[in-house]
Scaffold this motif. Structure first.
Motif, PDB file in Angstrom:
ATOM      1  N   PHE A  61      -3.420   2.548  22.213  1.00  0.00           N
ATOM      2  CA  PHE A  61      -2.328   3.398  21.843  1.00  0.00           C
ATOM      3  C   PHE A  61      -0.936   3.189  22.212  1.00  0.00           C
ATOM      4  CE2 PHE A  61      -5.539   7.304  21.343  1.00  0.00           C
ATOM      5  CZ  PHE A  61      -6.212   6.543  20.342  1.00  0.00           C
ATOM      6  N   SER A  62      -0.755   2.390  23.209  1.00  0.00           N
ATOM      7  CA  SER A  62       0.542   1.797  23.992  1.00  0.00           C
ATOM      8  C   SER A  62       1.142   0.291  23.666  1.00  0.00           C
ATOM      9  CB  SER A  62       0.496   2.360  25.339  1.00  0.00           C
ATOM     10  OG  SER A  62       1.805   1.750  25.765  1.00  0.00           O
ATOM     11  N   ASP A  63       2.060   0.004  23.177  1.00  0.00           N
ATOM     12  CA  ASP A  63       2.174  -1.477  23.052  1.00  0.00           C
ATOM     13  C   ASP A  63       2.272  -1.969  24.373  1.00  0.00           C
ATOM     14  OD1 ASP A  63       2.374  -1.155  19.955  1.00  0.00           O
ATOM     15  OD2 ASP A  63       4.280  -0.914  20.061  1.00  0.00           O
ATOM     16  N   SER A  64       2.933  -1.355  25.404  1.00  0.00           N
ATOM     17  CA  SER A  64       3.053  -1.921  26.649  1.00  0.00           C
ATOM     18  C   SER A  64       1.823  -2.251  27.258  1.00  0.00           C
ATOM     19  CB  SER A  64       3.713  -0.697  27.489  1.00  0.00           C
ATOM     20  OG  SER A  64       5.165  -0.498  27.037  1.00  0.00           O
ATOM     21  N   PHE A  65       0.904  -1.339  26.972  1.00  0.00           N
ATOM     22  CA  PHE A  65      -0.575  -1.688  27.599  1.00  0.00           C
ATOM     23  C   PHE A  65      -1.205  -2.637  26.959  1.00  0.00           C
ATOM     24  CE2 PHE A  65      -1.209   3.129  28.734  1.00  0.00           C
ATOM     25  CZ  PHE A  65      -0.010   2.999  29.755  1.00  0.00           C
ATOM     26  N   ASP A  66      -0.939  -2.979  25.527  1.00  0.00           N
ATOM     27  CA  ASP A  66      -1.473  -4.121  24.793  1.00  0.00           C
ATOM     28  C   ASP A  66      -0.683  -5.425  25.388  1.00  0.00           C
ATOM     29  OD1 ASP A  66      -2.993  -2.513  23.045  1.00  0.00           O
ATOM     30  OD2 ASP A  66      -1.420  -2.444  21.360  1.00  0.00           O
ATOM     31  N   TYR A  67       0.477  -5.209  25.782  1.00  0.00           N
ATOM     32  CA  TYR A  67       1.236  -6.542  26.271  1.00  0.00           C
ATOM     33  C   TYR A  67       0.598  -6.690  27.520  1.00  0.00           C
ATOM     34  CZ  TYR A  67       5.514  -8.862  28.073  1.00  0.00           C
ATOM     35  OH  TYR A  67       6.142  -9.876  28.702  1.00  0.00           O
ATOM     36  N   LEU A  68       0.186  -5.619  28.329  1.00  0.00           N
ATOM     37  CA  LEU A  68      -0.481  -6.039  29.738  1.00  0.00           C
ATOM     38  C   LEU A  68      -1.618  -6.797  29.520  1.00  0.00           C
ATOM     39  CD1 LEU A  68      -0.456  -4.075  33.076  1.00  0.00           C
ATOM     40  CD2 LEU A  68      -2.372  -4.766  32.079  1.00  0.00           C
ATOM     41  N   VAL A  69      -2.656  -6.443  28.580  1.00  0.00           N
ATOM     42  CA  VAL A  69      -3.893  -6.815  28.347  1.00  0.00           C
ATOM     43  C   VAL A  69      -3.722  -8.300  28.090  1.00  0.00           C
ATOM     44  CG1 VAL A  69      -5.783  -6.838  26.888  1.00  0.00           C
ATOM     45  CG2 VAL A  69      -4.991  -4.826  27.998  1.00  0.00           C
ATOM     46  N   GLY A  70      -2.806  -8.673  26.966  1.00  0.00           N
ATOM     47  CA  GLY A  70      -2.475 -10.031  26.613  1.00  0.00           C
ATOM     48  C   GLY A  70      -1.940 -11.031  27.622  1.00  0.00           C
ATOM     49  N   VAL A  71      -1.041 -10.572  28.423  1.00  0.00           N
ATOM     50  CA  VAL A  71      -0.715 -11.437  29.318  1.00  0.00           C
ATOM     51  C   VAL A  71      -1.542 -11.705  30.577  1.00  0.00           C
ATOM     52  CG1 VAL A  71       1.100 -11.549  31.178  1.00  0.00           C
ATOM     53  CG2 VAL A  71       1.830 -10.972  28.776  1.00  0.00           C
ATOM     54  N   SER A  72      -2.305 -10.556  31.041  1.00  0.00           N
ATOM     55  CA  SER A  72      -3.165 -10.906  31.941  1.00  0.00           C
ATOM     56  C   SER A  72      -4.358 -11.765  31.450  1.00  0.00           C
ATOM     57  CB  SER A  72      -3.656  -9.401  32.352  1.00  0.00           C
ATOM     58  OG  SER A  72      -2.694  -8.539  32.667  1.00  0.00           O
ATOM     59  N   ALA A  73      -4.695 -11.613  30.084  1.00  0.00           N
ATOM     60  CA  ALA A  73      -5.618 -12.550  29.606  1.00  0.00           C
ATOM     61  C   ALA A  73      -5.288 -13.958  29.766  1.00  0.00           C
ATOM     62  CB  ALA A  73      -6.194 -12.052  28.298  1.00  0.00           C
ATOM     63  N   ALA A  74      -4.108 -14.203  29.199  1.00  0.00           N
ATOM     64  CA  ALA A  74      -3.320 -15.511  29.074  1.00  0.00           C
ATOM     65  C   ALA A  74      -3.488 -16.023  30.602  1.00  0.00           C
ATOM     66  CB  ALA A  74      -2.062 -15.463  28.577  1.00  0.00           C
ATOM     67  N   ALA A  75      -3.019 -15.369  31.600  1.00  0.00           N
ATOM     68  CA  ALA A  75      -2.784 -15.704  32.840  1.00  0.00           C
ATOM     69  C   ALA A  75      -4.138 -16.229  33.258  1.00  0.00           C
ATOM     70  CB  ALA A  75      -2.226 -14.759  33.801  1.00  0.00           C
ATOM     71  N   GLY A  76      -5.274 -15.153  33.083  1.00  0.00           N
ATOM     72  CA  GLY A  76      -6.541 -15.887  33.263  1.00  0.00           C
ATOM     73  C   GLY A  76      -7.049 -16.739  32.983  1.00  0.00           C
ATOM     74  N   VAL A  77      -6.748 -17.204  31.641  1.00  0.00           N
ATOM     75  CA  VAL A  77      -7.393 -18.694  31.050  1.00  0.00           C
ATOM     76  C   VAL A  77      -6.482 -19.744  31.671  1.00  0.00           C
ATOM     77  CG1 VAL A  77      -7.112 -19.912  28.963  1.00  0.00           C
ATOM     78  CG2 VAL A  77      -7.845 -17.359  28.805  1.00  0.00           C
ATOM     79  N   HIS A  78      -5.118 -19.372  32.043  1.00  0.00           N
ATOM     80  CA  HIS A  78      -4.331 -20.417  32.818  1.00  0.00           C
ATOM     81  C   HIS A  78      -5.018 -20.770  34.128  1.00  0.00           C
ATOM     82  CE1 HIS A  78      -0.934 -22.427  34.735  1.00  0.00           C
ATOM     83  NE2 HIS A  78      -1.100 -21.804  35.425  1.00  0.00           N
ATOM     84  N   SER A  79      -5.426 -19.719  34.826  1.00  0.00           N
ATOM     85  CA  SER A  79      -6.141 -19.982  36.036  1.00  0.00           C
ATOM     86  C   SER A  79      -7.532 -20.637  35.915  1.00  0.00           C
ATOM     87  CB  SER A  79      -6.223 -18.610  37.048  1.00  0.00           C
ATOM     88  OG  SER A  79      -4.945 -18.020  37.239  1.00  0.00           O
TER      89      SER A  79
END
Length: 203
Positions: A82-100
């Motif tokens: 329901f929150s765009d900020s939480f969507d943003y956190l999930v997206g960035v965290s997932a991208a950082a996980g893929v990078h690692s």
């Protein structure tokens, strides 16, 4: 007039021959390589774990409850999406996980070949740039999500907006934990950047 030149002593860079060239590596060079490899792999594994934890905890954050407002019991339901900020956190965290994960796979491949995990200074600069980008992105998404969570806990002063975390305490606790993992991942990526700089200064 003959002048004797002072003897030159080998430096760390001279002592550390590249494995790719087939030259022998001295004991100090091997030790530096081993120490760097161990720290690099450890940081990647922990950073991958923190990123995955941030994503998993956030996407499981949802709760139904009732809110008492002016004597009326109102049903409330909250979910991370329901929150765009939480969507943003999930997206960035997932991208950082893929990078690692990608860096960890590449590192494992180099270790199996018994080669240095960083093949050149250009490779080191690319790692440094990637770690910096994702570290700042994790800091950004963590900060954005923190603002929403703080608003949920305190409400808005001088208005009737209540503290939603009282009836939705489980949801807010999960969000807070996810944000903590995101900031921890940011710290690990920053440490990895420092390690890249150390490698560049030594080699």
């Amino acid at each position: 007039m003959d002048m004797k030149t002072p003897p030159e002593y080998p430096t760390i860079k001279d002592a550390t021959m590249t494995v790719e060239s087939g030259s022998a590596v001295s004991e100090p060079g091997r030790k530096l390589f081993r120490n760097y490899d161990v720290m690099h792999v450890t940081l990647r594994i922990v950073c991958l774990s923190a990123s995955l934890a941030s994503v998993i905890v956030m996407i499981t954050a949802k709760q139904k409850s009732t809110l008492s407002l002016y004597g009326f019991d109102l049903p409330v339901y909250s979910k991370w999406s329901f929150s765009d900020s939480f969507d943003y956190l999930v997206g960035v965290s997932a991208a950082a996980g893929v990078h690692s994960l990608l860096q960890l796979l590449m590192t494992s491949r180099m270790l199996l070949k018994k080669s240095p995990i960083i093949s050149s200074r250009k490779h080191a600069w690319l790692l440094f740039a990637g770690d910096q980008v994702f570290a700042y992105a994790m800091m950004s998404c963590g900060s954005a999500a923190s603002g929403v969570t703080n608003l949920n806990r305190t409400g808005i002063k001088h208005s009737s907006l209540p503290n939603f975390c009282k009836p939705l305490h489980s949801f807010c606790d999960r969000v807070a934990l996810s944000i903590a993992f995101a900031f921890f991942g940011c710290f690990l990526l920053a440490m990895s950047s420092v390690l890249d700089v150390v490698w560049l200064s030594e080699y």
